[in-house]
Design a protein around this motif. Structure first.
Motif, short mmCIF file in Angstrom:
data_model
loop_
_atom_site.label_atom_id
_atom_site.label_comp_id
_atom_site.label_asym_id
_atom_site.label_seq_id
_atom_site.Cartn_x
_atom_site.Cartn_y
_atom_site.Cartn_z
N LEU A 1 20.83 -6.55 0.64
CA LEU A 1 19.41 -6.28 0.44
C LEU A 1 18.90 -5.63 1.71
O LEU A 1 18.63 -6.29 2.72
CB LEU A 1 18.66 -7.58 0.15
CG LEU A 1 17.17 -7.45 -0.18
CD1 LEU A 1 16.98 -6.70 -1.50
CD2 LEU A 1 16.51 -8.82 -0.25
N SER A 2 18.79 -4.31 1.70
CA SER A 2 18.55 -3.57 2.93
C SER A 2 17.08 -3.31 3.22
O SER A 2 16.74 -2.79 4.28
CB SER A 2 19.27 -2.22 2.86
OG SER A 2 18.77 -1.44 1.79
N GLY A 3 16.23 -3.64 2.28
CA GLY A 3 14.82 -3.38 2.53
C GLY A 3 13.96 -3.82 1.39
O GLY A 3 14.42 -4.28 0.35
N ARG A 4 12.68 -3.67 1.61
CA ARG A 4 11.69 -4.09 0.62
C ARG A 4 10.49 -3.18 0.74
O ARG A 4 10.05 -2.83 1.85
CB ARG A 4 11.29 -5.55 0.86
CG ARG A 4 10.23 -6.07 -0.09
CD ARG A 4 9.80 -7.47 0.32
NE ARG A 4 10.91 -8.41 0.27
CZ ARG A 4 11.31 -9.03 -0.81
NH1 ARG A 4 10.70 -8.81 -1.96
NH2 ARG A 4 12.30 -9.89 -0.77
N LEU A 5 9.95 -2.77 -0.37
CA LEU A 5 8.69 -2.03 -0.40
C LEU A 5 7.69 -2.90 -1.14
O LEU A 5 7.62 -2.91 -2.37
CB LEU A 5 8.87 -0.67 -1.10
CG LEU A 5 9.72 0.35 -0.34
CD1 LEU A 5 10.02 1.56 -1.22
CD2 LEU A 5 8.99 0.80 0.93
N GLY A 6 6.93 -3.67 -0.35
CA GLY A 6 6.00 -4.61 -0.95
C GLY A 6 4.86 -4.92 -0.02
O GLY A 6 5.07 -5.24 1.16
N GLY A 7 3.67 -4.79 -0.53
CA GLY A 7 2.48 -5.13 0.23
C GLY A 7 1.86 -6.41 -0.30
O GLY A 7 2.44 -7.12 -1.11
N ARG A 8 0.62 -6.63 0.13
CA ARG A 8 -0.05 -7.86 -0.30
C ARG A 8 -0.46 -7.81 -1.76
O ARG A 8 -0.70 -8.84 -2.38
CB ARG A 8 -1.27 -8.13 0.58
CG ARG A 8 -2.35 -7.07 0.45
CD ARG A 8 -3.59 -7.39 1.26
NE ARG A 8 -4.60 -6.34 1.14
CZ ARG A 8 -4.66 -5.26 1.89
NH1 ARG A 8 -3.75 -5.08 2.88
NH2 ARG A 8 -5.60 -4.35 1.71
N ASP A 9 -0.56 -6.57 -2.30
CA ASP A 9 -0.89 -6.42 -3.71
C ASP A 9 -0.28 -5.11 -4.23
O ASP A 9 0.37 -4.36 -3.49
CB ASP A 9 -2.39 -6.47 -3.94
CG ASP A 9 -3.15 -5.39 -3.17
OD1 ASP A 9 -2.57 -4.33 -2.85
OD2 ASP A 9 -4.34 -5.60 -2.88
N ARG A 10 -0.52 -4.81 -5.50
CA ARG A 10 0.06 -3.63 -6.15
C ARG A 10 -0.40 -2.34 -5.50
O ARG A 10 0.34 -1.37 -5.43
CB ARG A 10 -0.29 -3.64 -7.63
CG ARG A 10 -1.77 -3.50 -7.93
CD ARG A 10 -2.10 -3.80 -9.38
NE ARG A 10 -1.84 -5.21 -9.70
CZ ARG A 10 -2.00 -5.74 -10.91
NH1 ARG A 10 -2.40 -4.98 -11.92
NH2 ARG A 10 -1.76 -7.01 -11.12
N TYR A 11 -1.66 -2.32 -5.01
CA TYR A 11 -2.20 -1.09 -4.44
C TYR A 11 -1.53 -0.77 -3.11
O TYR A 11 -1.16 0.38 -2.84
CB TYR A 11 -3.72 -1.23 -4.25
CG TYR A 11 -4.45 -1.46 -5.56
CD1 TYR A 11 -4.71 -0.40 -6.42
CD2 TYR A 11 -4.85 -2.74 -5.95
CE1 TYR A 11 -5.36 -0.60 -7.63
CE2 TYR A 11 -5.50 -2.95 -7.16
CZ TYR A 11 -5.75 -1.88 -8.00
OH TYR A 11 -6.39 -2.08 -9.19
N GLN A 12 -1.37 -1.82 -2.28
CA GLN A 12 -0.71 -1.58 -1.00
C GLN A 12 0.76 -1.22 -1.21
O GLN A 12 1.31 -0.37 -0.50
CB GLN A 12 -0.84 -2.82 -0.10
CG GLN A 12 -0.34 -2.55 1.32
CD GLN A 12 -0.48 -3.75 2.21
OE1 GLN A 12 -0.05 -4.85 1.86
NE2 GLN A 12 -1.10 -3.56 3.38
N THR A 13 1.41 -1.83 -2.21
CA THR A 13 2.81 -1.49 -2.49
C THR A 13 2.94 -0.03 -2.89
O THR A 13 3.82 0.69 -2.42
CB THR A 13 3.36 -2.39 -3.60
OG1 THR A 13 3.37 -3.75 -3.15
CG2 THR A 13 4.77 -1.98 -3.99
#
Length: 1022
Positions: free
Chosen positions: A831-843
């Motif tokens: 698992l080399s990374g993650r694209l995730g923010g606090r909500d759907r908009y930030q993601t």
């Protein structure tokens, strides 16, 4: 049982018993008999007759001395497309030399015809047989002509029909049970007086076993006097009767049975059988009581032998083996000269053997009529007469060496042919293979193109068509002017071609050819394309199986096999295969790159190599051991069986035109939409509609041009017709799906990527974070796969392994996909990374910035609401097409960073909520694509970002996983993603397709639970 008989006895098809007696109002001129490359008929005869050494000559010498280079002759006025398919072919004949009359019956015609031809003078009278579809033999006693009848269906019942030659009326008929074809007839002069006009012996063919009957045509009865079981003996192929007994010739293992005491039943005669026990048929015979002795002469097929016996003691006086590839066709004994005359196939060679010196080699007398079968032969006082399978009576005068010919079947009386041999479009013509000819249709013209055999299969290469002929295995080229040239002739005893293709890499033809009758196996022949080409025969490429399907691939061919023999049932212990075969390595077998056994398959009837978005794969069709059909997909490079889908009826004539597949399925022409994971079958009903697309025997499709596909077809049976039509909308429906949303994502990946270093992991039940991931996945050539929190199902794990992925990127925060998912990944994948923010908009903002970082510049942004998924689904492939990103935005607290990102970029609003939100925020999109609903918005997106396209993808409009997974595939294919209801295409979606999206292919993403099979035909019919 229908499939069994059709497969093992190619002259049978199910045909209608009730049929019109009216023939089409078309008339033909007699073909030009001098159309032999400038030679007159007399000159040609001088070339072909009186050469005693011709039979032993090489095929090249025989061809040089006997074969024309231009056998095409015009027939006028012509039949037109959608007119009856006609034939002049004969199956049976009887020559009554006392009455100077020939009786002949048509082959595979419905209704069948009886011709009564008087010679000399050539007057012909025509009658319709009252039952059946044709005759394979006839005999005469007194004023009674007995005609053997082919049953109109696989009914296990056939007949011997009487015809009074004095009154020209059909009389009594006798029913023969447990049989399908009367193959041999002879007057009973053993248990009845010669000329009795009543009693006959009849031998039959049936897949369950051969039978011998004594027939009483006065009472219309038949008494069983001998029976033999399959598979050893399915034919009584020949009969001869004398006051000394009845001699019965059997096949498809050559044996002889006899009746030597009146009232007894026939049994195998070991003495008469011994010289022919390794042959396929006791094909022809004649017996005679001569001053020099009592003789029986037997001729065989494969290998061809002439065996001469003394009837007094059953001793074999001599056995002569003829050239390979020959068959002794008919035998007649001239009692005045004590000479046995016989003809051989496939060229119609006339030969003789002196019964006063049986050991002397047979003498070759040339070919009275080149390249035909002999349906009847008589020999009286030095005059030899024969009736050909193409409707001629020839007479050979042994004193002068002269031959004359007459036409028995006038062109105006040609019958409807119920058994077309094949169909192809070439040089502007639709050519239908028949008996020793093609019938070429073009607009208002029709031309007969003669070839020395039945064209079983053909392939068009540039401005030439190459036809593979039965029974010689010869390849002939037909030029664009319809002249013909011999390419090569197989020197082995293989005889029935099943497929021919051209390999452009090798610049050679590859032909599959079956074994001799009554045996298993077959050969592959590789030949050049020039006249008199060199060739090589691989005599044992697939063991006891035979090759029934060919497709050029690389430096060899993809081949499909059959466990069925020639006139032999399937080998139950074997299963049909698909192989990637190469013509190198072993000179007998060639070499196999890979071999794949198709589970439960009895035979492969068609195979095609297909290019798809990802790469190359193979579609094969065939029949299971249960008799049902199937369609299968295989990987072209490895032979991996990707799927096998059952079809409830037979499948054959698989063909590809410009990347589109079609096949005959239960007699109906259907389109095949085959992906790497599924297959969709749709009816062709544009141009070939209603009853025009039922009960088809053969079909052929030319290349697709400007959205149109030309289809020609031939029906079978009493209404045999050639049809030609243009499909104005050759759209094909495909499905890419699995059993659930996880499996569908895997299926999309399999159809998109050969390999991938990276995979994106998206939670299966949460669309919000993943909606913007499509453009990034497409840019990184990475599939989107679904997971359940920290769990990965087995199919998804296997797909990650197949792809050879090294890393996985999670989309969304740890609350959506926890870091512990790394433990569920296959070994070697991190698992080399993650694209995730606090909500759907930030993601979505993080994803957009990642895409721009990869591009090194600001990109166009397609904006969708984050409160629903539908508009973002259709926007994913559009963003790929525009080279941009998807951004979720609503004027809500916490979305300020998204608004700031949009202020200096070219933006487009997808749907009403996005357009309203941007307007409230003071942002002005360059374009707003707002439809009345999600389906209409998807149509507007397609129209804006995609020009007319070959492909279109459909996803369920009321859920997100399938459309989300499809975004990289649609983007890679440069095609829009439209939305559909479960059972119907909405008006907006239909409008988008008819406007030019998906001109060739419509892909349904998801299983029938979300997109029903009813959408297949809806999409095709637009």
């Amino acid at each position: 049982m229908y499939m069994f008989v059709y497969r093992f006895f190619p002259y049978l098809l199910v045909v209608a018993l009730a049929c019109s007696l009216a023939f089409p109002g078309t008339a033909y001129a007699v073909p030009n008999s001098n159309n032999y490359s400038g030679e007159s008929a007399v000159e040609l005869q001088q070339d072909t007759l009186g050469n005693p050494n011709l039979e032993g000559a090489s095929p090249e010498v025989i061809e040089a001395q006997t074969q024309s280079n231009n056998l095409a002759a015009p027939l006028t006025p012509a039949t037109k497309p959608n007119a009856a398919l006609l034939t002049n072919a004969l199956t049976s004949a009887y020559i009554d030399t006392d009455a100077a009359t020939v009786y002949a019956a048509t082959r595979s015609a419905s209704p069948a015809q009886l011709f009564v031809h008087k010679y000399p003078g050539g007057t012909t009278t025509e009658y319709r047989l009252p039952v059946g579809t044709g005759s394979w033999d006839m005999a005469k006693s007194g004023n009674t002509l007995a005609i053997g009848i082919t049953a109109p269906s696989v009914s296990k019942t056939t007949w011997v029909q009487g015809f009074n030659t004095a009154t020209s009326r059909f009389t009594q008929r006798a029913t023969l049970p447990a049989s399908n074809i009367v193959m041999a007839l002879a007057e009973d002069t053993f248990e009845a007086e010669p000329g009795n006009g009543r009693f006959f012996w009849a031998g039959t063919y049936d897949t369950s076993g051969a039978c011998l009957y004594r027939v009483d045509l006065q009472n219309g009865t038949a008494t069983l006097r001998g029976s033999w079981s399959a598979p050893s003996h399915t034919y009584v192929r020949s009969l001869s009767v004398s006051p000394r007994g009845v001699i019965v010739g059997l096949g498809t293992t050559g044996r002889v049975a006899t009746i030597s005491e009146p009232g007894t039943n026939a049994s195998i005669n070991s003495s008469l059988s011994a010289p022919i026990s390794d042959t396929s048929f006791c094909y022809a015979q004649a017996s005679a009581e001569l001053s020099a002795g009592s003789f029986t002469v037997i001729g065989t097929e494969q290998p061809a032998r002439l065996a001469i016996f003394n009837n007094l003691d059953g001793k074999n006086l001599a056995t002569h083996t003829l050239a390979p590839g020959k068959t002794v066709d008919r035998i007649a004994i001239d009692s005045s000269t004590h000479i046995a005359w016989f003809t051989t196939r496939p060229y119609g060679t006339l030969m003789s053997s002196d019964l006063t010196d049986p050991t002397a080699a047979p003498v070759n007398h040339g070919t009275p009529v080149w390249g035909s079968e002999t349906r009847a032969l008589s020999a009286t006082d030095g005059t030899i007469r024969g009736v050909t399978g193409t409707g001629e009576l020839w007479t050979f005068n042994t004193a002068t060496g002269e031959t004359t010919t007459a036409v028995i079947v006038p062109p105006t009386s040609e019958a409807i042919d119920s058994i077309p041999q094949g169909i192809v479009q070439f040089a502007g013509y639709t050519l239908v293979g028949g008996h020793w000819r093609y019938q070429a249709h073009k607009d208002s013209t029709s031309v007969a193109v003669s070839v020395p055999g039945e064209p079983k299969t053909q392939v068009v290469v540039g401005d030439r068509m190459y036809a593979a002929l039965y029974p010689s295995g010869t390849i002939y080229a037909v030029n664009s002017d319809l002249s013909t040239e011999r390419v090569m002739t197989v020197n082995t005893e293989n005889m029935r071609p099943s497929a021919i293709e051209y390999n452009s890499h090798l610049k050679q033809l590859i032909m599959a050819i079956g074994p001799v009758y009554g045996s298993y196996g077959g050969a592959l022949v590789v030949s050049g394309t020039a006249t008199n080409s060199q060739f090589h025969t691989y005599t044992n490429p697939v063991g006891t199986q035979k090759v029934t399907a060919l497709e050029p691939y690389g430096a060899g061919a993809l081949i499909g096999t059959s466990t069925v023999g020639e006139a032999k049932p399937a080998i139950n212990t074997q299963t049909a295969q698909v192989r990637f075969w190469l013509p190198n390595g072993n000179a007998t077998t060639g070499m196999n790159n890979w071999i794949r056994t198709i589970p439960n398959a009895m035979e492969v009837t068609g195979i095609e190599y297909v290019e798809d978005v990802r790469g190359n794969f193979v579609v094969a069709v065939g029949t299971d051991k249960s008799g049902e059909g199937w369609v299968a997909g295989l990987d072209a490079d490895s032979g991996e069986l990707l799927w096998k889908s059952p079809v409830s009826t037979w499948v054959k004539n698989l063909q590809q035109a410009d990347g589109q597949l079609s096949a005959l399925i239960g007699g109906t022409l259907r389109q095949i939409g085959a992906s790497r994971t599924n297959v969709a079958l749709t009816m062709i009903n544009k141009g070939v509609s209603g009853s025009d697309n039922t009960n088809l025997a053969y079909s052929s499709a030319s290349s697709v041009t400007n959205g149109k596909i030309q289809v020609a077809s031939v029906t079978a049976g009493s209404s045999s017709m050639i049809r030609s039509a243009t499909l104005t909308n050759p759209r094909v429906t495909y499905r890419i799906a699995g059993d659930d949303r996880f499996a569908t994502a895997v299926a999309v990946s399999k159809n998109t990527y050969e390999s991938a270093d990276t995979v994106f992991l998206v939670r299966y039940d949460n669309y919000a974070d993943a909606l913007a991931a499509g453009p990034l996945a497409a840019r990184l050539n990475a599939p989107i796969l679904l997971v359940n929190g920290n769990k990965i199902d087995a199919a998804t794990r296997a797909e990650i392994v197949r792809l050879g992925a090294k890393q996985a990127i999670a989309i969304g925060g740890t609350g959506v996909i926890p870091d512990t998912i790394s433990a569920a990944l296959p070994s070697g994948v991190k698992l080399s990374g993650r694209l995730g923010g606090r909500d759907r908009y930030q993601t979505s903002l993080l994803i957009a910035k990642r895409i721009e970082a990869l591009a090194g510049q600001k990109l166009p942004v397609l904006v969708a609401t984050g409160t629903n998924f539908a508009d973002a689904l259709s926007g994913g492939p559009a963003a790929v097409r525009a080279g941009g990103t998807i951004l979720l935005y609503d004027p809500l607290p916490g979305t300020e960073a998204n608004r700031a990102f949009l202020t200096d970029r070219n933006i487009a609003a997808l749907g009403g909520p996005a357009a309203n939100g941007l307007r409230k925020s003071g942002l002005k999109p360059e374009v707003s694509l707002v439809g009345s609903d999600r389906y209409a918005t998807a149509r507007l997106v397609a129209n804006k970002y995609f020009p007319a396209s070959a492909n279109v993808y459909l996803a369920y409009g009321m859920n997100f996983p399938d459309g989300l997974s499809a975004a990289p595939l649609a983007g890679k294919a440069g095609a829009p993603l439209l939305l559909a209801n479960t059972r119907d295409l909405t008006a907006s979606t239909k409008n988008a397709i008819t406007a030019g999206h998906g001109q060739r292919r419509v892909y349904l993403i998801g299983g029938p639970g979300v997109l029903a099979d009813t959408l297949y035909q809806q999409a095709v019919n637009l």
